[in-house]
Design a protein around this motif. Structure first.
Motif, PDB file in Angstrom:
ATOM      1  N   LEU A 108     -16.295  -5.209   5.239  1.00  0.00           N
ATOM      2  CA  LEU A 108     -16.613  -3.930   5.889  1.00  0.00           C
ATOM      3  C   LEU A 108     -17.871  -3.304   5.292  1.00  0.00           C
ATOM      4  N   PRO A 109     -18.613  -2.522   6.090  1.00  0.00           N
ATOM      5  CA  PRO A 109     -19.816  -1.854   5.569  1.00  0.00           C
ATOM      6  C   PRO A 109     -19.447  -0.790   4.541  1.00  0.00           C
ATOM      7  N   ASN A 110     -20.443  -0.364   3.775  1.00  0.00           N
ATOM      8  CA  ASN A 110     -20.210   0.620   2.718  1.00  0.00           C
ATOM      9  C   ASN A 110     -20.080   2.020   3.327  1.00  0.00           C
ATOM     10  N   LYS A 111     -18.994   2.219   4.027  1.00  0.00           N
ATOM     11  CA  LYS A 111     -18.680   3.502   4.685  1.00  0.00           C
ATOM     12  C   LYS A 111     -17.224   3.838   4.413  1.00  0.00           C
ATOM     13  N   PRO A 112     -16.824   5.095   4.577  1.00  0.00           N
ATOM     14  CA  PRO A 112     -15.401   5.439   4.412  1.00  0.00           C
ATOM     15  C   PRO A 112     -14.533   4.619   5.364  1.00  0.00           C
ATOM     16  N   ILE A 113     -13.367   4.219   4.857  1.00  0.00           N
ATOM     17  CA  ILE A 113     -12.435   3.393   5.633  1.00  0.00           C
ATOM     18  C   ILE A 113     -11.149   4.178   5.826  1.00  0.00           C
ATOM     19  N   THR A 114     -10.672   4.189   7.060  1.00  0.00           N
ATOM     20  CA  THR A 114      -9.430   4.904   7.373  1.00  0.00           C
ATOM     21  C   THR A 114      -8.311   3.915   7.679  1.00  0.00           C
ATOM     22  N   PHE A 115      -7.153   4.118   7.043  1.00  0.00           N
ATOM     23  CA  PHE A 115      -5.940   3.342   7.311  1.00  0.00           C
ATOM     24  C   PHE A 115      -4.954   4.264   8.018  1.00  0.00           C
ATOM     25  N   ALA A 116      -4.341   3.773   9.088  1.00  0.00           N
ATOM     26  CA  ALA A 116      -3.335   4.573   9.795  1.00  0.00           C
ATOM     27  C   ALA A 116      -2.222   3.656  10.282  1.00  0.00           C
ATOM     28  N   LEU A 117      -0.988   4.033  10.015  1.00  0.00           N
ATOM     29  CA  LEU A 117       0.169   3.258  10.471  1.00  0.00           C
ATOM     30  C   LEU A 117       0.487   3.647  11.905  1.00  0.00           C
ATOM     31  N   ASP A 118       0.552   2.632  12.773  1.00  0.00           N
ATOM     32  CA  ASP A 118       0.877   2.863  14.180  1.00  0.00           C
ATOM     33  C   ASP A 118       2.025   1.936  14.536  1.00  0.00           C
ATOM     34  N   GLY A 119       3.253   2.455  14.467  1.00  0.00           N
ATOM     35  CA  GLY A 119       4.427   1.624  14.728  1.00  0.00           C
ATOM     36  C   GLY A 119       4.586   0.563  13.651  1.00  0.00           C
ATOM     37  N   THR A 120       4.480  -0.714  14.047  1.00  0.00           N
ATOM     38  CA  THR A 120       4.615  -1.815  13.079  1.00  0.00           C
ATOM     39  C   THR A 120       3.250  -2.406  12.727  1.00  0.00           C
ATOM     40  N   ARG A 121       2.188  -1.680  13.050  1.00  0.00           N
ATOM     41  CA  ARG A 121       0.846  -2.190  12.765  1.00  0.00           C
ATOM     42  C   ARG A 121       0.060  -1.151  11.966  1.00  0.00           C
ATOM     43  N   ILE A 127       0.871  -1.181   0.000  1.00  0.00           N
ATOM     44  CA  ILE A 127       0.000   0.000   0.000  1.00  0.00           C
ATOM     45  C   ILE A 127       0.905   1.227   0.000  1.00  0.00           C
ATOM     46  N   ASP A 128       0.791   2.040  -1.031  1.00  0.00           N
ATOM     47  CA  ASP A 128       1.638   3.241  -1.163  1.00  0.00           C
ATOM     48  C   ASP A 128       0.715   4.447  -1.314  1.00  0.00           C
ATOM     49  N   ALA A 129       0.641   5.283  -0.275  1.00  0.00           N
ATOM     50  CA  ALA A 129      -0.247   6.451  -0.274  1.00  0.00           C
ATOM     51  C   ALA A 129       0.564   7.717  -0.503  1.00  0.00           C
ATOM     52  N   THR A 130       0.155   8.500  -1.532  1.00  0.00           N
ATOM     53  CA  THR A 130       0.871   9.738  -1.844  1.00  0.00           C
ATOM     54  C   THR A 130       0.003  10.622  -2.730  1.00  0.00           C
ATOM     55  N   ASN A 131       0.049  11.931  -2.500  1.00  0.00           N
ATOM     56  CA  ASN A 131      -0.629  12.916  -3.358  1.00  0.00           C
ATOM     57  C   ASN A 131      -2.103  12.572  -3.629  1.00  0.00           C
ATOM     58  N   ASN A 132      -2.813  12.239  -2.559  1.00  0.00           N
ATOM     59  CA  ASN A 132      -4.246  11.906  -2.669  1.00  0.00           C
ATOM     60  C   ASN A 132      -4.537  10.755  -3.630  1.00  0.00           C
ATOM     61  N   GLU A 133      -3.578   9.867  -3.756  1.00  0.00           N
ATOM     62  CA  GLU A 133      -3.778   8.621  -4.494  1.00  0.00           C
ATOM     63  C   GLU A 133      -3.163   7.480  -3.702  1.00  0.00           C
ATOM     64  N   VAL A 134      -3.794   6.314  -3.805  1.00  0.00           N
ATOM     65  CA  VAL A 134      -3.255   5.111  -3.159  1.00  0.00           C
ATOM     66  C   VAL A 134      -2.966   4.087  -4.250  1.00  0.00           C
ATOM     67  N   PHE A 135      -1.752   3.532  -4.210  1.00  0.00           N
ATOM     68  CA  PHE A 135      -1.329   2.525  -5.183  1.00  0.00           C
ATOM     69  C   PHE A 135      -1.184   1.185  -4.462  1.00  0.00           C
ATOM     70  N   LYS A 144       4.261   4.120   2.969  1.00  0.00           N
ATOM     71  CA  LYS A 144       4.265   2.874   2.208  1.00  0.00           C
ATOM     72  C   LYS A 144       4.421   1.710   3.172  1.00  0.00           C
ATOM     73  N   VAL A 145       3.508   0.724   3.080  1.00  0.00           N
ATOM     74  CA  VAL A 145       3.576  -0.440   3.966  1.00  0.00           C
ATOM     75  C   VAL A 145       3.263  -1.705   3.172  1.00  0.00           C
ATOM     76  N   LEU A 146       3.582  -2.843   3.789  1.00  0.00           N
ATOM     77  CA  LEU A 146       3.273  -4.154   3.213  1.00  0.00           C
ATOM     78  C   LEU A 146       2.465  -4.923   4.250  1.00  0.00           C
ATOM     79  N   VAL A 147       1.239  -5.320   3.874  1.00  0.00           N
ATOM     80  CA  VAL A 147       0.360  -6.009   4.824  1.00  0.00           C
ATOM     81  C   VAL A 147      -0.059  -7.359   4.243  1.00  0.00           C
ATOM     82  N   LEU A 186       4.626  -6.469   7.070  1.00  0.00           N
ATOM     83  CA  LEU A 186       5.793  -7.235   6.635  1.00  0.00           C
ATOM     84  C   LEU A 186       6.863  -6.251   6.179  1.00  0.00           C
ATOM     85  N   SER A 187       8.068  -6.740   5.933  1.00  0.00           N
ATOM     86  CA  SER A 187       9.179  -5.856   5.568  1.00  0.00           C
ATOM     87  C   SER A 187       9.032  -5.394   4.123  1.00  0.00           C
ATOM     88  N   VAL A 188       8.627  -4.130   3.963  1.00  0.00           N
ATOM     89  CA  VAL A 188       8.443  -3.598   2.609  1.00  0.00           C
ATOM     90  C   VAL A 188       9.783  -3.453   1.885  1.00  0.00           C
TER      91      VAL A 188
END
Length: 376
Positions: free
Chosen positions: A81-94, A35-43, A66-69, A109-111
């Motif tokens: 998940l329900p049809n609602k906005p979903i938030t992703f947030a990196l907290d340490g290694t999770r 997951i690579d988030a940048t400039n209002n786009e997620v790749f 950028k993370v690897l899950v 995982l190790s990106v």
């Protein structure tokens, strides 16, 4: 990293890239989705080193990162998940995933250990997505499933200017479909051999796009990559090694008998009569006097017979087919009527579609079926 995205966009992207997740990875990182988030786009990206899939969508990115899950877990969560906005947030290694009152915590995982994925080759041309999906599905059913014969597990793609010919065979049947497309450059000619599962999956999954861009690396390229792209999704796949068997000479030019049959009627009869026996045991068909008689089973075993009306032209003929392969071909023609053409009881038959009895034969799709020996 922190971003918010609509559930439908996330699920669509994750479903696409998860097709390339490795089931038997040579390294743990290949179980993951990047997951690579940048400039209002997620790749998003995933790979099993044979295929690599990428997707991108717009999102509200508050903190790039950028993370690897774990890929399968992410796919299951995004679908549930329900049809609602979903938030992703990196907290340490999770990674914390929140949607309404639902909350998940994903390990990372190790990106840094994740391999560099190949770039999509330059586009060779474009084709309507529904035309591409239909053509590939019609052909892929005839591809082999024996990985010890990798050449026969593929779909052969032959490009000759504005025509693409797809072909596949498992030695017992052969399917060939021609379609028109728009090449990027004039006088384009090339061939490629692609895994049937890969091209069929890609074609089916890209039907949401209006057009699909097809990319084939030049024959001189070391990578031998093919690629598919449409509406924010791309996939690259390594071409199969080996030479696809020459097949055009197998398509009979001289025909002694033809039978015109309503597909639904014949399909129902084939399925009923085949119930009494194993699906790989021959189904006998006798064509005579504008009637087709179907028969299965022999001796002390269960037996079944049925007769249907047909329009027969030429000599009467008796022949036997694998009922599953015959049913596959009848489903694949995708027309109301099928014309079966014969040159002899021990030679291949050809199935081609007709929209109506008096209509034109649709010669852009041909399904060749080898006969079987029938133990009387």
């Amino acid at each position: 990293m922190k971003f918010t995205v609509e559930q439908s966009a996330l699920t669509d992207g994750v479903n696409w890239v998860s097709r390339s997740l490795s089931t038997r990875p040579i390294k743990t990182e290949l179980l993951g989705i990047v997951i690579d988030a940048t400039n209002n786009e997620v790749f998003l990206s995933a790979s099993d080193l044979e295929t690599a899939s990428k997707a991108h969508f717009t999102a509200e990115v508050k903190e790039p990162g950028k993370v690897l899950v774990p890929g399968k877990l992410l796919a299951e969560i995004s679908r549930s998940l329900p049809n609602k906005p979903i938030t992703f947030a990196l907290d340490g290694t999770r990674v914390l995933v929140t949607s309404g009152s639902a909350k998940f915590t994903l390990p990372t995982l190790s990106v840094d250990e994740y391999p560099n994925l190949p770039e999509l080759p330059d586009s060779t041309g474009t084709v309507a997505s529904d035309t591409f999906a239909t053509a590939v599905a019609q052909v892929a059913i005839a591809a082999g499933r024996d990985d010890s014969l990798p050449t026969l597990t593929g779909v052969h793609v032959e490009i000759n200017e504005d025509t693409i010919t797809f072909a596949a065979t498992d030695r017992y049947r052969l399917a060939v479909r021609e379609i028109q497309w728009t090449p990027t450059a004039p006088n384009t000619t090339t061939t490629a051999l692609l895994r049937a599962r890969t091209i069929a999956d890609a074609a089916k999954s890209l039907t949401g796009s209006k057009d699909v861009s097809l990319s084939f690396a030049p024959n001189t390229s070391n990578d031998r990559l093919a690629g598919f792209a449409g509406d924010g999704k791309t996939m690259t796949s390594r071409m199969l090694d080996g030479t696809f068997p020459p097949y055009r000479h197998l398509l009979p030019q001289e025909v002694t008998t033809t039978a015109l049959i309503e597909v639904a009627t014949l399909l129902d009869s084939v399925r009923r009569v085949a119930l009494v026996t194993d699906k790989t045991v021959p189904l006998r068909l006798d064509f005579a006097n504008n009637t087709l008689s179907l028969e299965a089973g022999a001796g002390e075993e269960a037996q079944a017979t049925e007769a249907i009306e047909i329009l027969l032209t030429g000599e009467p003929i008796s022949i036997a087919f694998n009922p599953t392969f015959l049913a596959d071909g009848l489903n694949a023609v995708q027309t109301k009527f099928v014309q079966i053409s014969f040159t002899g009881s021990n030679k291949p038959a050809i199935l081609m579609g007709k929209s109506d009895k008096d209509g034109k034969l649709e010669e852009n799709y041909r399904y060749l079926l080898m006969p079987m020996r029938y133990a009387s």
